[in-house]
Design an enzyme around this catalytic site. Structure first.
Site, PDB file in Angstrom:
ATOM      1  N   VAL A 193       0.816  -1.211   0.000  1.00 11.31           N
ATOM      2  CA  VAL A 193       0.000   0.000   0.000  1.00 11.31           C
ATOM      3  C   VAL A 193       0.863   1.281   0.000  1.00 11.31           C
ATOM      4  O   VAL A 193       0.368   2.357  -0.316  1.00 11.31           O
ATOM      5  CB  VAL A 193      -0.970  -0.057   1.213  1.00 11.31           C
ATOM      6  CG1 VAL A 193      -0.359   0.568   2.437  1.00 11.31           C
ATOM      7  CG2 VAL A 193      -2.294   0.566   0.857  1.00 11.31           C
ATOM      8  N   LYS A 194       2.141   1.163   0.289  1.00  7.51           N
ATOM      9  CA  LYS A 194       3.008   2.358   0.428  1.00  7.51           C
ATOM     10  C   LYS A 194       3.498   2.870  -0.936  1.00  7.51           C
ATOM     11  O   LYS A 194       3.114   2.346  -1.966  1.00  7.51           O
ATOM     12  CB  LYS A 194       4.181   2.050   1.353  1.00  7.51           C
ATOM     13  CG  LYS A 194       3.800   1.350   2.654  1.00  7.51           C
ATOM     14  CD  LYS A 194       2.961   2.202   3.590  1.00  7.51           C
ATOM     15  CE  LYS A 194       2.291   1.330   4.627  1.00  7.51           C
ATOM     16  NZ  LYS A 194       2.530   1.624   5.986  1.00  7.51           N
ATOM     17  N   ASN A 195       4.401   3.850  -0.916  1.00  8.11           N
ATOM     18  CA  ASN A 195       4.800   4.509  -2.167  1.00  8.11           C
ATOM     19  C   ASN A 195       5.568   3.596  -3.120  1.00  8.11           C
ATOM     20  O   ASN A 195       5.591   3.842  -4.326  1.00  8.11           O
ATOM     21  CB  ASN A 195       5.630   5.757  -1.869  1.00  8.11           C
ATOM     22  CG  ASN A 195       4.817   6.831  -1.171  1.00  8.11           C
ATOM     23  OD1 ASN A 195       3.592   6.733  -1.105  1.00  8.11           O
ATOM     24  ND2 ASN A 195       5.474   7.858  -0.659  1.00  8.11           N
TER      25      ASN A 195
END
Ligand SMILES: *Cc1c(COP(=O)(O)O)cnc(C)c1O
Length: 402
Positions: A193-195
């Site tokens: 879900v992160k960058n």
């Protein structure tokens, strides 16, 4: 068929080059403990400007190891902003430290210097560390936090799970989150879900070589294989004075918190695209701002922290649900009926039953006000401007905007 991008508020973006990189790692000699892990760390060092990057199995492990090395434990306090993911507080909690929750700015969820100072005054034991959280990719005022921390002898661990790729400004100089100019350690997350992602994964960045060595040792059972560090000379060396070839030593017990070469291969491939990911996120964020601007009386983006160019990890809006005569739950369900996922970042951690039982009377009005109004709308690299138009159009209709 690709899933509809609006079915998740955030998710990974993978291409054939990523898949190729992982396939190549699988054909290599080492699935873990090999050279790809170190190459990923070197790439992180180059990108951030940090002296040392130590990869690990996830960001939570990174926070745990950093807190351990910096002295968190029984009879110490660690200051954590209440608006964050559970992991920020749980990492030092699991070491036996007293967790002291700091309040945040109700307009953007960031811990301000005054909230940090107020938390220092509430510490029931010696404060050893503070863990500023760069919520949504915006940075906390690290220079001010560093000033306060220095005065009290408090170490700083940045929770930068949201902020890989953020550039912040320091006296006209552009710096990268992770360079640790104003901290002892910075932790990244590579959850999907992160960058950017490695599946599960994380890293701790530090300036100090001694701290990096301690982190590497903790990451792998506390084991030492370097002969110049052996403590037990009789056991470690043969009669000729050479290190015994099988020998390893442990003076401090550690964990198995290693990243694999398979994950690191994906990390290297993803990191090469981080800049374009960040640009896409910024473009979509600006589109949201522009489309929402006419409706500022009912819904508006969180306040810009102003000291950085964020890698926008989340697009969070503030809505006075009560004044609009509605409920967040109703709005989220109505969005979902239109195929649009949303989320709340975060439930203040001091309100979780476990921590509430320890701090029954704690009141953090900034965190409460922020929590009551915040809603996270979809923002990720698989979206385009048309998706943003659909989200804004649907949300405004649900809220009864004209
Ligand atoms: C995701 C996240 C973490 C935990 O990261 P993992 O890699 O899943 O362990 C910690 N802090 C914040 C603010 C996060 O968003």
């Amino acid at each position: 068929m690709r899933p509809d991008p609006l079915k998740s508020y955030g998710c990974q973006t993978l291409d054939e080059a990523d898949i190729q990189a992982v396939a190549e790692a699988l054909r290599g000699q080492y699935l873990t403990g090999g050279p790809i892990v170190r190459n990923f760390e070197l790439a992180l060092e180059r990108m951030t400007g940090a002296a040392h990057a130590v990869s690990c199995g996830n960001c939570t492990q990174g926070l745990h190891m950093a807190a351990h090395v910096l002295g968190a434990g029984p009879e110490t306090s660690v200051i954590v902003p209440s608006v964050t993911f559970l992991a920020t507080a749980n990492a030092p909690e699991s070491l036996g430290a007293d967790i002291v929750f700091a309040d945040v700015d109700p307009e953007n969820g960031l811990m301000q210097p005054e909230h940090f100072e107020a938390a220092v005054r509430r510490c029931p034991s010696r404060p050893v560390a503070v863990m500023p959280v760069h919520l949504a990719g915006q940075v906390v005022d690290m220079k001010a936090v560093h000033g306060i921390a220095s005065r009290h002898g408090i170490k700083i661990i940045e929770d930068a799970a949201h902020a890989i790729g953020t550039v912040y400004e320091d006296g006209g100089k552009a710096r990268r989150v992770g360079d640790c100019s104003f901290s002892d350690a910075t932790a990244f997350s590579f959850h999907p879900v992160k960058n950017m992602t490695t599946g599960e994964g994380g890293a701790v960045l530090v300036r100090d070589a001694g701290m990096a060595a301690k982190l590497r040792r903790l990451r792998s059972h506390g084991m030492v294989r370097e002969a110049d560090q052996f403590v037990d000379g009789d056991a470690g060396f043969d009669k000729a004075g050479d290190a015994n070839p099988w020998y390893y030593e442990m003076s401090v017990p550690g964990y198995n918190y290693r990243l694999t070469d398979i994950q690191a291969a994906l990390g290297i491939s993803q990191l090469a695209k981080l800049e374009t990911f960040v640009e896409t996120r910024l473009r979509l964020k600006k589109k949201y701002d522009e489309l929402l601007f006419p409706y500022a009386d009912i819904v508006r983006p969180v306040k810009a922290s102003g000291n950085c160019k964020p890698a926008w990890h989340l697009y969070i809006v503030l809505i006075d649900f009560e004044r609009l005569g509605t409920e967040r739950s109703y709005v989220m369900k109505a969005l979902l009926e239109n195929g649009i996922a949303s989320q709340v970042h975060y439930i203040p951690v001091h309100r979780q039953p476990y921590y509430k039982a320890k701090n029954p009377d704690l009141k953090l009005p900034g965190a409460e006000e922020y929590y009551a109004r915040s809603l996270t709308l979809p923002l990720h690299v698989n979206m385009d401007e048309g998706h943003v138009e659909r989200v804004v159009g649907t949300l405004v209709k649900i809220l009864g905007g004209k």
